[in-house]
Enzyme design. Structure first.
Site, PDB file in Angstrom:
ATOM      1  N   ARG A   1      11.519  -1.930  10.977  1.00  0.00           N
ATOM      2  CA  ARG A   1      10.277  -1.487  11.802  1.00  0.00           C
ATOM      3  C   ARG A   1       9.916  -2.646  13.209  1.00  0.00           C
ATOM      4  NH1 ARG A   1       5.260   0.181   7.958  1.00  0.00           N
ATOM      5  NH2 ARG A   1       4.124  -1.172   9.742  1.00  0.00           N
TER       6      ARG A   1
ATOM      7  N   ARG B   1      -9.512   1.153   8.799  1.00  0.00           N
ATOM      8  CA  ARG B   1      -9.331  -0.174   9.196  1.00  0.00           C
ATOM      9  C   ARG B   1     -10.200  -1.061  10.008  1.00  0.00           C
ATOM     10  NH1 ARG B   1      -3.540   0.486   8.663  1.00  0.00           N
ATOM     11  NH2 ARG B   1      -2.304  -1.233   9.423  1.00  0.00           N
TER      12      ARG B   1
ATOM     13  N   ARG C   1      11.655  -5.946   4.733  1.00  0.00           N
ATOM     14  CA  ARG C   1      11.289  -4.477   4.443  1.00  0.00           C
ATOM     15  C   ARG C   1      12.243  -3.706   5.401  1.00  0.00           C
ATOM     16  NH1 ARG C   1       5.898  -1.868   5.464  1.00  0.00           N
ATOM     17  NH2 ARG C   1       5.840  -2.865   7.541  1.00  0.00           N
TER      18      ARG C   1
ATOM     19  N   LYS D   1       0.877  -1.208   0.067  1.00  0.00           N
ATOM     20  CA  LYS D   1      -0.003   0.079   0.064  1.00  0.00           C
ATOM     21  C   LYS D   1       0.999   1.073  -0.128  1.00  0.00           C
ATOM     22  CE  LYS D   1      -2.179  -1.162   3.711  1.00  0.00           C
ATOM     23  NZ  LYS D   1      -1.316  -2.304   4.111  1.00  0.00           N
TER      24      LYS D   1
ATOM     25  N   ARG E   1      -0.812  -8.915  13.105  1.00  0.00           N
ATOM     26  CA  ARG E   1      -1.392  -7.923  12.308  1.00  0.00           C
ATOM     27  C   ARG E   1      -2.170  -8.812  11.260  1.00  0.00           C
ATOM     28  NH1 ARG E   1       3.983  -5.504  10.466  1.00  0.00           N
ATOM     29  NH2 ARG E   1       3.057  -4.001   9.131  1.00  0.00           N
TER      30      ARG E   1
HETATM   31  P1  AP5 Z   1       4.742  -1.656   1.738  1.00  0.00           P
HETATM   32  O1  AP5 Z   1       4.452  -0.743   0.697  1.00  0.00           O
HETATM   33  O2  AP5 Z   1       5.716  -1.262   3.086  1.00  0.00           O
HETATM   34  O3  AP5 Z   1       3.243  -2.323   2.438  1.00  0.00           O
HETATM   35  P2  AP5 Z   1       2.186  -1.860   3.138  1.00  0.00           P
HETATM   36  O4  AP5 Z   1       1.072  -2.374   2.521  1.00  0.00           O
HETATM   37  O5  AP5 Z   1       2.214  -0.214   3.246  1.00  0.00           O
HETATM   38  O6  AP5 Z   1       2.507  -2.611   4.357  1.00  0.00           O
HETATM   39  P3  AP5 Z   1       2.582  -1.817   6.027  1.00  0.00           P
HETATM   40  O7  AP5 Z   1       3.055  -3.149   6.888  1.00  0.00           O
HETATM   41  O8  AP5 Z   1       3.024  -0.556   5.974  1.00  0.00           O
HETATM   42  O9  AP5 Z   1       0.995  -2.030   6.253  1.00  0.00           O
HETATM   43  P4  AP5 Z   1       0.314  -1.903   7.472  1.00  0.00           P
HETATM   44  O10 AP5 Z   1      -1.029  -1.734   7.076  1.00  0.00           O
HETATM   45  O11 AP5 Z   1       0.399  -3.067   8.321  1.00  0.00           O
HETATM   46  O12 AP5 Z   1       1.015  -0.679   8.464  1.00  0.00           O
HETATM   47  P5  AP5 Z   1       0.579   0.685   8.830  1.00  0.00           P
HETATM   48  O13 AP5 Z   1       1.964   1.429   8.853  1.00  0.00           O
HETATM   49  O14 AP5 Z   1      -0.698   1.168   7.973  1.00  0.00           O
HETATM   50  O15 AP5 Z   1       5.608  -2.864   1.145  1.00  0.00           O
HETATM   51  C1  AP5 Z   1       5.983  -3.904   1.877  1.00  0.00           C
HETATM   52  C2  AP5 Z   1       7.539  -4.472   1.594  1.00  0.00           C
HETATM   53  O16 AP5 Z   1       7.270  -5.015   0.310  1.00  0.00           O
HETATM   54  C3  AP5 Z   1       8.597  -3.299   1.384  1.00  0.00           C
HETATM   55  O17 AP5 Z   1       9.619  -3.771   1.669  1.00  0.00           O
HETATM   56  C4  AP5 Z   1       8.408  -3.071  -0.422  1.00  0.00           C
HETATM   57  O18 AP5 Z   1       9.689  -2.364  -0.661  1.00  0.00           O
HETATM   58  C5  AP5 Z   1       7.987  -4.632  -0.714  1.00  0.00           C
HETATM   59  N1  AP5 Z   1       7.134  -4.445  -1.968  1.00  0.00           N
HETATM   60  C6  AP5 Z   1       6.184  -3.520  -2.070  1.00  0.00           C
HETATM   61  N2  AP5 Z   1       5.622  -3.965  -3.381  1.00  0.00           N
HETATM   62  C7  AP5 Z   1       6.243  -4.916  -3.956  1.00  0.00           C
HETATM   63  C8  AP5 Z   1       6.378  -5.743  -5.279  1.00  0.00           C
HETATM   64  N3  AP5 Z   1       5.326  -5.220  -6.100  1.00  0.00           N
HETATM   65  N4  AP5 Z   1       7.089  -6.692  -5.217  1.00  0.00           N
HETATM   66  C9  AP5 Z   1       8.230  -7.052  -4.352  1.00  0.00           C
HETATM   67  N5  AP5 Z   1       8.192  -6.445  -3.062  1.00  0.00           N
HETATM   68  C10 AP5 Z   1       7.383  -5.046  -3.131  1.00  0.00           C
HETATM   69  O19 AP5 Z   1       0.197   0.584  10.352  1.00  0.00           O
HETATM   70  C11 AP5 Z   1       1.075   0.065  11.081  1.00  0.00           C
HETATM   71  C12 AP5 Z   1       0.375   0.095  12.566  1.00  0.00           C
HETATM   72  O20 AP5 Z   1      -0.228   1.626  12.905  1.00  0.00           O
HETATM   73  C13 AP5 Z   1      -0.956  -0.806  12.570  1.00  0.00           C
HETATM   74  O21 AP5 Z   1      -0.825  -2.006  12.844  1.00  0.00           O
HETATM   75  C14 AP5 Z   1      -1.592  -0.245  13.844  1.00  0.00           C
HETATM   76  O22 AP5 Z   1      -1.080  -0.246  15.155  1.00  0.00           O
HETATM   77  C15 AP5 Z   1      -1.533   1.291  13.595  1.00  0.00           C
HETATM   78  N6  AP5 Z   1      -2.486   1.978  12.803  1.00  0.00           N
HETATM   79  C16 AP5 Z   1      -2.490   2.645  11.467  1.00  0.00           C
HETATM   80  N7  AP5 Z   1      -3.430   2.985  10.759  1.00  0.00           N
HETATM   81  C17 AP5 Z   1      -4.311   2.613  11.761  1.00  0.00           C
HETATM   82  C18 AP5 Z   1      -5.755   2.939  11.848  1.00  0.00           C
HETATM   83  N8  AP5 Z   1      -6.570   3.501  10.829  1.00  0.00           N
HETATM   84  N9  AP5 Z   1      -6.482   2.553  12.894  1.00  0.00           N
HETATM   85  C19 AP5 Z   1      -5.887   1.795  14.018  1.00  0.00           C
HETATM   86  N10 AP5 Z   1      -4.650   1.668  14.011  1.00  0.00           N
HETATM   87  C20 AP5 Z   1      -3.900   1.993  12.991  1.00  0.00           C
END
Ligand code: AP5
Length: 219
Positions: A160, A88, A127, A13, A171
């Site tokens: 991270r 979410r 990552r 994402k 997660r």
């Molecule tokens: P990446 O693009 O980083 O993936 P992502 O989907 O953004 O993954 P996240 O782990 O950031 O999502 P998340 O939803 O768990 O975390 P968030 O920060 O929102 O890609 C992942 C890896 O793959 C990278 O190394 C990249 O290089 C690689 N990659 C990408 N595309 C590729 C491809 N096509 N081919 C190969 N490799 C590829 O949330 C973290 C925490 O914050 C949550 O757990 C929660 O505690 C809190 N939080 C955030 N939002 C909320 C909310 N709305 N409500 C409550 N808590 C929240």
């Protein structure tokens, strides 16, 4: 373009959000990035969020909703926005709908990124994230030009805390239990688009832009 990105942790994402926000010239709003920036700055919001993030749990809705409502009141979202990581759960989706209904600017598309579980685990465990600008790299798939250094801003890359194996497992459970139901929510609203998010990053971006452009011209 008013867009929500949906998909499990590690689906790409954040990676796609950067490309799509640039293509559509709209701000990229990531709730995870906002929490991590607050943590880096040592704010009470960041410290509170960390206790949930480190366990793979969602930060409470009242905290997150208030933060998003405030962000969506800024002038830069007038041409549109891309939300990454919000909503979410269905309660957050309801709040977002109400915030946007007040402005008469509903979500135009919810783009779901489809990736299987093994690929998710590979992506998250390899990552590396920039401490400064939060750009994601991967030790195998998206290597920085220089090990440990961000290509974009020169910041240090780190792993991270929530990319540890046991937290990844939680997660994924939280995604299945709490976040996956928003897919049906957006199906019912007639705005869900799903694309396979496998293949090279640029191929996935092209797939997303084609799907979104086709969807817009039909609606
Ligand atoms: P990446 O693009 O980083 O993936 P992502 O989907 O953004 O993954 P996240 O782990 O950031 O999502 P998340 O939803 O768990 O975390 P968030 O920060 O929102 O890609 C992942 C890896 O793959 C990278 O190394 C990249 O290089 C690689 N990659 C990408 N595309 C590729 C491809 N096509 N081919 C190969 N490799 C590829 O949330 C973290 C925490 O914050 C949550 O757990 C929660 O505690 C809190 N939080 C955030 N939002 C909320 C909310 N709305 N409500 C409550 N808590 C929240």
């Amino acid at each position: 373009m008013r867009l929500v990105l949906v998909g499990p942790p590690g689906a790409g994402k954040g990676t796609q959000a950067v490309n799509l926000a640039s293509h559509f010239a709209i701000p990229h709003i990531s709730t995870g990035d906002i929490f991590r920036s607050n943590l880096k700055a040592g704010t009470p919001l960041g410290i509170e969020a960390k206790s949930y993030m480190d366990r793979g749990e969602l930060v409470p809705d009242e905290v997150t909703n208030k933060m998003v409502k405030d962000r969506l009141s800024h002038d830069d979202v007038k041409p549109g926005f891309l939300l990454d990581g919000f909503p979410r759960n269905v309660a957050q989706a309801d709040v977002l709908r109400a915030i946007l209904a007040e402005k008469g600017t509903p979500i135009e598309a919810a783009l779901e990124l489809l990736v299987d579980k093994n690929e998710i685990i590979n992506r998250l465990s390899g990552r590396r994230t920039c401490k400064n600008c939060q750009r994601a790299f991967h030790i195998q798939y998206e290597r920085p030009s220089k090990d440990g250094v961000c290509d974009g801003c020169g910041g240090d890359l780190y792993q991270r805390d929530d990319d540890k194996e046991e937290v990844i497992a939680r997660r994924l459970e939280v995604y299945g239990e709490q976040t996956a139901p928003i897919i049906d929510f957006y199906v019912r609203d007639g705005v869900l688009l799903s694309i396979p998010a496998i293949g090279a990053v640029d191929e996935v971006t092209k797939r997303a832009i084609d799907a979104l452009s086709g969807f817009r011209s039909k609606n």
